[in-house]
Design an enzyme around this catalytic site. Structure first.
Site, PDB file in Angstrom:
ATOM      1  N   GLU A   1       5.444  22.758   4.662  1.00 47.59           N
ATOM      2  CA  GLU A   1       6.230  23.808   3.999  1.00 47.59           C
ATOM      3  C   GLU A   1       6.397  25.033   4.908  1.00 47.59           C
ATOM      4  O   GLU A   1       6.044  26.142   4.535  1.00 47.59           O
ATOM      5  CB  GLU A   1       5.435  24.190   2.750  1.00 47.59           C
ATOM      6  CG  GLU A   1       6.167  24.811   1.629  1.00 47.59           C
ATOM      7  CD  GLU A   1       5.234  24.896   0.427  1.00 47.59           C
ATOM      8  OE1 GLU A   1       5.533  24.240  -0.568  1.00 47.59           O
ATOM      9  OE2 GLU A   1       4.204  25.607   0.487  1.00 47.59           O
ATOM     10  N   PRO A   2       6.887  24.828   6.119  1.00 53.32           N
ATOM     11  CA  PRO A   2       6.977  25.963   7.033  1.00 53.32           C
ATOM     12  C   PRO A   2       8.174  26.864   6.749  1.00 53.32           C
ATOM     13  O   PRO A   2       9.247  26.385   6.369  1.00 53.32           O
ATOM     14  CB  PRO A   2       7.134  25.290   8.403  1.00 53.32           C
ATOM     15  CG  PRO A   2       7.768  23.977   8.105  1.00 53.32           C
ATOM     16  CD  PRO A   2       7.386  23.576   6.717  1.00 53.32           C
ATOM     17  N   GLY A   3       7.982  28.143   6.926  1.00 53.03           N
ATOM     18  CA  GLY A   3       9.078  29.100   6.850  1.00 53.03           C
ATOM     19  C   GLY A   3       9.305  29.670   8.249  1.00 53.03           C
ATOM     20  O   GLY A   3      10.318  29.406   8.902  1.00 53.03           O
TER      21      GLY A   3
ATOM     22  N   CYS B   1      11.771  58.154   7.917  1.00 48.83           N
ATOM     23  CA  CYS B   1      10.851  59.293   7.901  1.00 48.83           C
ATOM     24  C   CYS B   1       9.449  58.811   7.580  1.00 48.83           C
ATOM     25  O   CYS B   1       8.957  58.935   6.461  1.00 48.83           O
ATOM     26  CB  CYS B   1      11.325  60.327   6.894  1.00 48.83           C
ATOM     27  SG  CYS B   1      12.798  61.131   7.488  1.00 48.83           S
TER      28      CYS B   1
ATOM     29  N   TYR C   1       1.650  44.848   8.862  1.00 52.01           N
ATOM     30  CA  TYR C   1       0.617  43.971   9.443  1.00 52.01           C
ATOM     31  C   TYR C   1       0.282  44.311  10.889  1.00 52.01           C
ATOM     32  O   TYR C   1      -0.297  43.485  11.583  1.00 52.01           O
ATOM     33  CB  TYR C   1       1.093  42.509   9.474  1.00 52.01           C
ATOM     34  CG  TYR C   1       1.709  41.966   8.224  1.00 52.01           C
ATOM     35  CD1 TYR C   1       0.952  41.845   7.064  1.00 52.01           C
ATOM     36  CD2 TYR C   1       3.024  41.544   8.210  1.00 52.01           C
ATOM     37  CE1 TYR C   1       1.519  41.307   5.917  1.00 52.01           C
ATOM     38  CE2 TYR C   1       3.595  41.010   7.063  1.00 52.01           C
ATOM     39  CZ  TYR C   1       2.835  40.904   5.924  1.00 52.01           C
ATOM     40  OH  TYR C   1       3.389  40.374   4.798  1.00 52.01           O
TER      41      TYR C   1
ATOM     42  N   GLY D   1       2.686  27.763   7.784  1.00 48.13           N
ATOM     43  CA  GLY D   1       1.768  28.569   8.588  1.00 48.13           C
ATOM     44  C   GLY D   1       1.824  28.317  10.071  1.00 48.13           C
ATOM     45  O   GLY D   1       0.991  28.850  10.818  1.00 48.13           O
TER      46      GLY D   1
ATOM     47  N   ARG E   1       7.346  44.598   9.119  1.00 53.91           N
ATOM     48  CA  ARG E   1       6.128  43.895   9.535  1.00 53.91           C
ATOM     49  C   ARG E   1       5.209  44.703  10.464  1.00 53.91           C
ATOM     50  O   ARG E   1       3.989  44.635  10.306  1.00 53.91           O
ATOM     51  CB  ARG E   1       6.477  42.530  10.153  1.00 53.91           C
ATOM     52  CG  ARG E   1       7.103  41.578   9.120  1.00 53.91           C
ATOM     53  CD  ARG E   1       7.267  40.170   9.648  1.00 53.91           C
ATOM     54  NE  ARG E   1       6.010  39.496   9.823  1.00 53.91           N
ATOM     55  CZ  ARG E   1       5.423  39.285  10.990  1.00 53.91           C
ATOM     56  NH1 ARG E   1       5.996  39.684  12.116  1.00 53.91           N
ATOM     57  NH2 ARG E   1       4.265  38.679  11.047  1.00 53.91           N
TER      58      ARG E   1
HETATM   59  C1  PLP Z   1       2.803  28.691  -0.481  1.00 53.14           C
HETATM   60  C2  PLP Z   1       3.412  29.009   0.823  1.00 53.14           C
HETATM   61  N1  PLP Z   1       4.017  28.026   1.500  1.00 53.14           N
HETATM   62  C3  PLP Z   1       4.605  28.252   2.696  1.00 53.14           C
HETATM   63  C4  PLP Z   1       4.596  29.522   3.250  1.00 53.14           C
HETATM   64  C5  PLP Z   1       5.275  29.716   4.567  1.00 53.14           C
HETATM   65  O1  PLP Z   1       4.424  30.190   5.539  1.00 53.14           O
HETATM   66  P1  PLP Z   1       4.966  30.341   7.030  1.00 53.14           P
HETATM   67  O2  PLP Z   1       6.222  31.118   6.965  1.00 53.14           O
HETATM   68  O3  PLP Z   1       3.895  31.062   7.748  1.00 53.14           O
HETATM   69  O4  PLP Z   1       5.199  28.969   7.543  1.00 53.14           O
HETATM   70  C6  PLP Z   1       3.956  30.566   2.588  1.00 53.14           C
HETATM   71  C7  PLP Z   1       3.935  31.921   3.172  1.00 53.14           C
HETATM   72  O5  PLP Z   1       3.430  32.860   2.688  1.00 53.14           O
HETATM   73  C8  PLP Z   1       3.351  30.307   1.333  1.00 53.14           C
HETATM   74  O6  PLP Z   1       2.744  31.270   0.649  1.00 53.14           O
END
Ligand code: PLP
Length: 423
Positions: free
Chosen positions: A277-279, A348, A321, A234, A317
């Site tokens: 757990e960042p993405g 379209c 959102y 997050g 996105r």
């Molecule tokens: C369980 C969990 N972990 C990690 C993430 C990664 O979040 P972000 O990409 O905002 O760091 C998400 C995103 O939806 C998630 O649902």
């Protein structure tokens, strides 16, 4: 006039070489973000590991980058898991998530010896236990809890009855712990929460940490030997000029303070390993999308639309959102803006990618570079309007090679069938 350089590469050359629309990903920037997270947590002496949330952007080459960076991987589906296994990602470093896992996915995960399955509901506990038993294994699991903290970009709320399809409500957490304890084929090694995305303030994390540490000790008090606390991802990134980047040092300090304060009461207890757990933080700013500008439509006294050769199919996105993006004209880098325009996709739909952006004399054929598109663009792309998905090029130092081929129209239609009565 100069060209926009991204990660030491001339973006107009990339557009010419690989065509547009084109996702561009910088491995150097990915590695830099991972290093920043590691350094911040290490500086506060936090025993930690990083799970990259693969949902943000995943393919076999990305798995290799993550593997070589020495961090772990979080997957949420059979497709993501098989992508990781295909790239020879060590299964012990994979966590399998998901709020509605199928038996087939659970079987595949356990059979592949994934490190952890994160259980999302009470209903899932006996299913994972049964399947592990059938396979003759004991599976490490975490329980995903819903701590009642929901963080939005600039605010957060806490509520005891958070309405979410994710995680086990706190009121059912102890029941979940008992179920895991009684399950012969499960080993409950940790708890998990994820409180939201694009967070820039520390308070929601401090509140979540307090709640989760309390749960952690309650579980330990029941004789469960927990060792890990996963706080989810997050971390916010810079989408627009003026956005605040997530302050990793403040985050690490917040965790340190929460741990110190909490464990004053339990001086003999071992502090959990913290998993993050960042993405988005790892991949967003490492990615841009290159488009070619096509039709320019000036509606007198209303606005000017510039249309690009991509759409909500490659970046959903804004439509999903109201996400906002910044862009520049790659072949007119550094030039003064002359017009305020709206960037429209070619689908379209009311397919607005960017509203009211000032650009230097946009013309048909110019290359538009949209910034910070690494996360949740490629991974959320669709074939709406039967548009093939763009290619993804990976940059490393002075090298540029495809990590995902451009889809063809033939591939888009390859699964179409003609039922017999239509022959
Ligand atoms: C369980 C969990 N972990 C990690 C993430 C990664 O979040 P972000 O990409 O905002 O760091 C998400 C995103 O939806 C998630 O649902």
């Amino acid at each position: 006039m100069s060209n926009f350089i991204f990660s030491d590469h001339d973006t107009t050359t990339l557009a010419k070489t690989f065509g547009t629309p084109l996702y561009v990903i910088s491995q150097d920037k990915i590695e830099q973000s991972i290093n920043e997270i590691t350094s911040a947590l290490t500086a506060e002496n936090i025993d930690h590991s990083i799970n990259y949330a693969g949902k943000a952007f995943l393919n076999t080459a990305m798995c290799r980058i993550v593997k070589n960076a020495g961090i772990n991987l979080d997957v949420v589906s059979e497709g993501e898991l098989i992508t990781a296994l295909t790239s020879a990602f060590p299964p012990s470093r994979i966590t399998f998530h998901g709020s509605n896992k199928t038996d087939r996915e659970i079987t595949l995960a356990i059979n592949s010896s994934v490190g952890t399955i994160t259980i999302d509901s009470l209903e899932e506990i006996p299913r994972v236990d049964r399947i592990a038993g059938e396979l003759g294994k004991v599976q490490n699991v975490h329980l995903r809890l819903s701590p009642g903290v929901e963080a939005h970009t600039h605010e957060y709320i806490t509520t005891g009855t958070l309405d979410s399809k994710f995680g086990i409500p706190l009121s059912q957490a102890i029941r979940g712990a008992i179920m895991c304890k009684e399950a012969a084929n499960l080993s409950l090694t940790g708890i998990h929460c994820h409180i939201g995305s694009s967070i820039t303030t520390m308070e929601p994390f401090a509140v979540a940490m307090e709640i989760m540490l309390d749960m952690f000790m309650q579980f330990r008090g029941m004789g469960i030997d927990l060792s890990e606390l996963n706080l989810g991802g997050g971390f916010g990134v810079i989408y627009l000029p003026g956005d605040t980047r997530f302050d990793l040092r403040a985050y690490a300090k917040t965790l340190r303070q929460s741990i110190d304060k909490f464990f004053e009461k339990y001086p003999d207890e071992k502090v959990p390993k913290i998993i993050v757990e960042p993405g988005r933080f790892i991949i967003s700013e490492a990615g841009i999308t290159l488009y070619t500008i096509g039709t320019i439509k000036e509606i007198p006294e209303v606005k000017t639309y510039i249309s690009v050769d991509g759409s909500l199919a490659d970046n959903p996105r804004p439509a999903l959102y109201q996400a906002e993006y910044h862009a520049i004209i790659a072949n007119k880098f550094g030039e003064e803006p002359t017009r305020t325009v709206t960037v429209a996709g070619r689908a379209c739909e009311s397919d607005t990618l960017i509203r009211n952006i000032s650009l230097p004399d946009p013309q048909r054929g110019d290359i538009l570079a949209v910034m910070c598109t690494g996360a949740y663009n490629y991974s959320m792309a669709s074939n709406y309007n039967r548009l093939p998905r763009p290619a993804v090029v990976l940059l490393k130092g002075d090298k540029a090679e495809l990590m995902v081929r451009r889809e063809t129209v033939e591939q888009v239609i390859q699964n179409d069938l003609t039922p017999s009565w239509l022959e």
